[in-house]
Write a protein that holds these residues in place. Structure first.
Motif, PDB file in Angstrom:
ATOM      1  N   ARG A  98       0.531  -1.330  -0.159  1.00 13.63           N
ATOM      2  CA  ARG A  98       0.026   0.180   0.452  1.00 13.63           C
ATOM      3  C   ARG A  98       1.221   1.244  -0.039  1.00 13.63           C
ATOM      4  O   ARG A  98       0.187   2.061  -0.715  1.00 13.63           O
ATOM      5  N   ASP A  99       2.240   0.547   0.811  1.00 12.33           N
ATOM      6  CA  ASP A  99       2.833   2.294   0.934  1.00 12.33           C
ATOM      7  C   ASP A  99       3.153   2.448  -0.219  1.00 12.33           C
ATOM      8  O   ASP A  99       3.900   3.244  -0.896  1.00 12.33           O
ATOM      9  N   GLN A 100       4.074   1.559  -1.368  1.00  8.92           N
ATOM     10  CA  GLN A 100       4.563   1.264  -2.255  1.00  8.92           C
ATOM     11  C   GLN A 100       4.042   2.319  -3.453  1.00  8.92           C
ATOM     12  O   GLN A 100       4.199   3.070  -4.159  1.00  8.92           O
ATOM     13  N   LEU A 101       2.656   2.367  -3.404  1.00  8.88           N
ATOM     14  CA  LEU A 101       1.810   2.354  -4.455  1.00  8.88           C
ATOM     15  C   LEU A 101       1.238   3.682  -3.996  1.00  8.88           C
ATOM     16  O   LEU A 101       0.824   4.354  -4.862  1.00  8.88           O
ATOM     17  N   GLU A 109       3.312  -4.178 -13.209  1.00  7.98           N
ATOM     18  CA  GLU A 109       3.409  -5.191 -13.135  1.00  7.98           C
ATOM     19  C   GLU A 109       3.898  -6.374 -11.814  1.00  7.98           C
ATOM     20  O   GLU A 109       2.816  -6.693 -12.023  1.00  7.98           O
ATOM     21  N   GLY A 110       4.812  -6.263 -11.450  1.00  5.18           N
ATOM     22  CA  GLY A 110       5.435  -6.308 -10.627  1.00  5.18           C
ATOM     23  C   GLY A 110       4.433  -6.451  -9.526  1.00  5.18           C
ATOM     24  O   GLY A 110       4.086  -7.535  -8.570  1.00  5.18           O
ATOM     25  N   MET A 111       3.640  -5.391  -9.163  1.00  5.21           N
ATOM     26  CA  MET A 111       2.713  -4.785  -8.015  1.00  5.21           C
ATOM     27  C   MET A 111       1.993  -5.950  -8.805  1.00  5.21           C
ATOM     28  O   MET A 111       1.309  -6.342  -7.308  1.00  5.21           O
ATOM     29  N   THR A 112       1.293  -5.728  -9.590  1.00  7.88           N
ATOM     30  CA  THR A 112       0.032  -6.692  -9.868  1.00  7.88           C
ATOM     31  C   THR A 112       0.170  -7.866  -9.854  1.00  7.88           C
ATOM     32  O   THR A 112      -0.714  -8.830  -8.856  1.00  7.88           O
ATOM     33  N   ASP A 156      -4.188   7.783 -11.124  1.00  7.39           N
ATOM     34  CA  ASP A 156      -4.890   7.286 -11.023  1.00  7.39           C
ATOM     35  C   ASP A 156      -5.392   6.166 -10.093  1.00  7.39           C
ATOM     36  O   ASP A 156      -5.707   5.747  -9.310  1.00  7.39           O
ATOM     37  N   GLY A 157      -4.761   4.964 -10.726  1.00  8.74           N
ATOM     38  CA  GLY A 157      -4.655   3.884 -10.860  1.00  8.74           C
ATOM     39  C   GLY A 157      -3.971   2.867  -9.863  1.00  8.74           C
ATOM     40  O   GLY A 157      -4.654   2.258  -8.721  1.00  8.74           O
ATOM     41  N   TYR A 158      -3.035   3.976  -9.348  1.00 11.00           N
ATOM     42  CA  TYR A 158      -1.825   4.096  -7.880  1.00 11.00           C
ATOM     43  C   TYR A 158      -2.063   4.569  -6.811  1.00 11.00           C
ATOM     44  O   TYR A 158      -2.869   3.850  -5.591  1.00 11.00           O
ATOM     45  N   ARG A 159      -3.340   5.505  -7.211  1.00 11.41           N
ATOM     46  CA  ARG A 159      -3.861   5.943  -5.489  1.00 11.41           C
ATOM     47  C   ARG A 159      -4.916   5.531  -5.630  1.00 11.41           C
ATOM     48  O   ARG A 159      -4.939   4.743  -4.251  1.00 11.41           O
ATOM     49  N   LYS A 160      -6.344   4.754  -5.922  1.00 11.34           N
ATOM     50  CA  LYS A 160      -7.358   4.292  -6.114  1.00 11.34           C
ATOM     51  C   LYS A 160      -6.637   2.273  -5.429  1.00 11.34           C
ATOM     52  O   LYS A 160      -7.396   1.683  -5.051  1.00 11.34           O
ATOM     53  N   ALA A 161      -5.381   2.026  -5.777  1.00  9.66           N
ATOM     54  CA  ALA A 161      -4.745   0.844  -5.516  1.00  9.66           C
ATOM     55  C   ALA A 161      -5.171   0.757  -3.561  1.00  9.66           C
ATOM     56  O   ALA A 161      -5.245   0.082  -3.040  1.00  9.66           O
ATOM     57  N   ALA A 162      -3.890   1.952  -3.749  1.00 12.66           N
ATOM     58  CA  ALA A 162      -3.403   2.148  -2.077  1.00 12.66           C
ATOM     59  C   ALA A 162      -4.623   2.649  -1.279  1.00 12.66           C
ATOM     60  O   ALA A 162      -4.695   2.121  -0.110  1.00 12.66           O
ATOM     61  N   GLU A 163      -5.941   3.019  -1.838  1.00  9.61           N
ATOM     62  CA  GLU A 163      -6.593   3.497  -1.092  1.00  9.61           C
ATOM     63  C   GLU A 163      -7.458   2.274  -0.711  1.00  9.61           C
ATOM     64  O   GLU A 163      -7.926   2.225  -0.117  1.00  9.61           O
ATOM     65  N   ALA A 164      -8.252   1.093  -1.694  1.00 11.60           N
ATOM     66  CA  ALA A 164      -8.816  -0.229  -1.586  1.00 11.60           C
ATOM     67  C   ALA A 164      -7.773  -0.679  -0.689  1.00 11.60           C
ATOM     68  O   ALA A 164      -8.254  -1.842   0.605  1.00 11.60           O
ATOM     69  N   ILE A 174      -8.097  -4.976  -9.103  1.00 14.62           N
ATOM     70  CA  ILE A 174      -9.204  -4.502  -9.937  1.00 14.62           C
ATOM     71  C   ILE A 174      -8.950  -2.712 -10.367  1.00 14.62           C
ATOM     72  O   ILE A 174      -9.466  -3.197 -11.765  1.00 14.62           O
ATOM     73  N   VAL A 175      -8.179  -2.477  -9.093  1.00 16.30           N
ATOM     74  CA  VAL A 175      -8.050  -0.761  -9.882  1.00 16.30           C
ATOM     75  C   VAL A 175      -6.788  -0.902 -10.947  1.00 16.30           C
ATOM     76  O   VAL A 175      -6.374   0.319 -10.765  1.00 16.30           O
ATOM     77  N   LEU A 176      -5.955  -1.644  -9.832  1.00 19.87           N
ATOM     78  CA  LEU A 176      -4.130  -1.197 -10.375  1.00 19.87           C
ATOM     79  C   LEU A 176      -3.976  -1.349 -12.141  1.00 19.87           C
ATOM     80  O   LEU A 176      -4.513  -2.482 -12.710  1.00 19.87           O
ATOM     81  N   ASP A 177      -4.428  -0.185 -13.513  1.00 20.14           N
ATOM     82  CA  ASP A 177      -4.747  -0.103 -14.031  1.00 20.14           C
ATOM     83  C   ASP A 177      -2.988   0.457 -14.974  1.00 20.14           C
ATOM     84  O   ASP A 177      -2.536   0.659 -16.244  1.00 20.14           O
ATOM     85  N   GLY A 178      -1.515   0.712 -14.353  1.00 15.35           N
ATOM     86  CA  GLY A 178      -0.430   1.729 -14.151  1.00 15.35           C
ATOM     87  C   GLY A 178      -0.714   2.764 -14.665  1.00 15.35           C
ATOM     88  O   GLY A 178       0.113   3.295 -15.140  1.00 15.35           O
ATOM     89  N   THR A 179      -1.873   3.187 -13.505  1.00 13.72           N
ATOM     90  CA  THR A 179      -2.208   5.055 -14.514  1.00 13.72           C
ATOM     91  C   THR A 179      -1.869   5.795 -12.585  1.00 13.72           C
ATOM     92  O   THR A 179      -1.899   5.064 -11.760  1.00 13.72           O
TER      93      THR A 179
END
Length: 227
Positions: free
Chosen positions: A156-159, A172-175, A210-218, A203-208
């Motif tokens: 989460r902190d990395q994202l 890709e590695g994070m996914t 905004d995707g990093y932010r959403k994944a961290a929030e999730a 689901i929300v991690l798309d390489g953008t």
């Protein structure tokens, strides 16, 4: 007895005598337009469990909304009961558990003339019922989540850091890491898929950014709910 069997037995016994009065709460409608029809005759086994993963995931998301509006008051957020109502996470994801759930959902529960749980069947319908059931059965094992929390917090902190500065990010590695965690997490019901913080992040991690932010929030929200 196993943890699952013991917890379910105790929660059902407690629910029979201690459930909160729910009769004064008006059931809230659930939008199930995104789910396929399952027929008019009430089924005895969750139809979404055997459908495509995309439909199962949609049922979880719709069921989450329906559960939070209609069930969380008594059965607890994330289906973690405080002890005054049955802990539905332990209800087996098979025909017996489905029948028990659907009977209560359709007809409600009354004790000594007091409505402990209203009848939701005619008001919400079968699609909403099975969506809520899908959300309930997909709850992750809270003890396992607690064990994985330190490692998931690191991800989460990395994202979150990538959301601020994506240079050097490895989506890709994070996914792959999150997927490995998601696939290792079990449910308490025996359902094959756990709707965990890790799976939501994937689901929300798309390489953008905004995707990093959403994944961290999730991960933040999911890990907070697990405690």
């Amino acid at each position: 007895m196993t943890r699952k069997t013991t917890a379910l037995t105790l929660s059902l016994m407690m629910g029979a005598t201690m459930a909160l009065s729910h009769g004064d709460v008006a059931p809230q409608p659930v939008n199930t337009d995104a789910l396929p029809d399952v027929g008019e005759e009430w089924l005895i086994e969750n139809p979404y469990r055997a459908m495509d993963p995309e439909i199962y995931q949609a049922a979880i998301e719709i069921g989450a909304s329906g559960y939070n509006q209609n069930c969380a008051r008594c059965h607890g957020l994330e289906v973690i009961s405080g002890g005054l109502a049955p802990d539905l996470r332990f209800l087996e994801a098979e025909e017996y558990g489905d029948e028990w759930f659907m009977e209560r959902f359709r007809t409600g529960y009354t004790q000594n003339g007091v409505t402990k749980m209203p009848a939701f069947g005619e008001l919400l319908g079968q699609k909403a019922a099975w969506a809520i059931r899908t959300y309930v059965e997909a709850r992750p094992d809270d003890e396992q989540m607690a064990e994985l929390t330190p490692e998931l917090k690191e991800l989460r902190d990395q994202l979150a850091a990538w959301a601020e500065n994506p240079e050097g990010a490895d989506p890709e590695g994070m996914t792959a890491k999150l997927t490995e965690f998601a696939e290792s997490i079990e449910t308490l019901s025996g359902a094959p898929f756990a709707d965990s913080a890790a799976s939501r992040a994937v689901i929300v991690l798309d390489g953008t950014v905004d995707g990093y932010r959403k994944a961290a929030e999730a991960l933040t929200i999911g890990l907070s709910a697990a405690h």
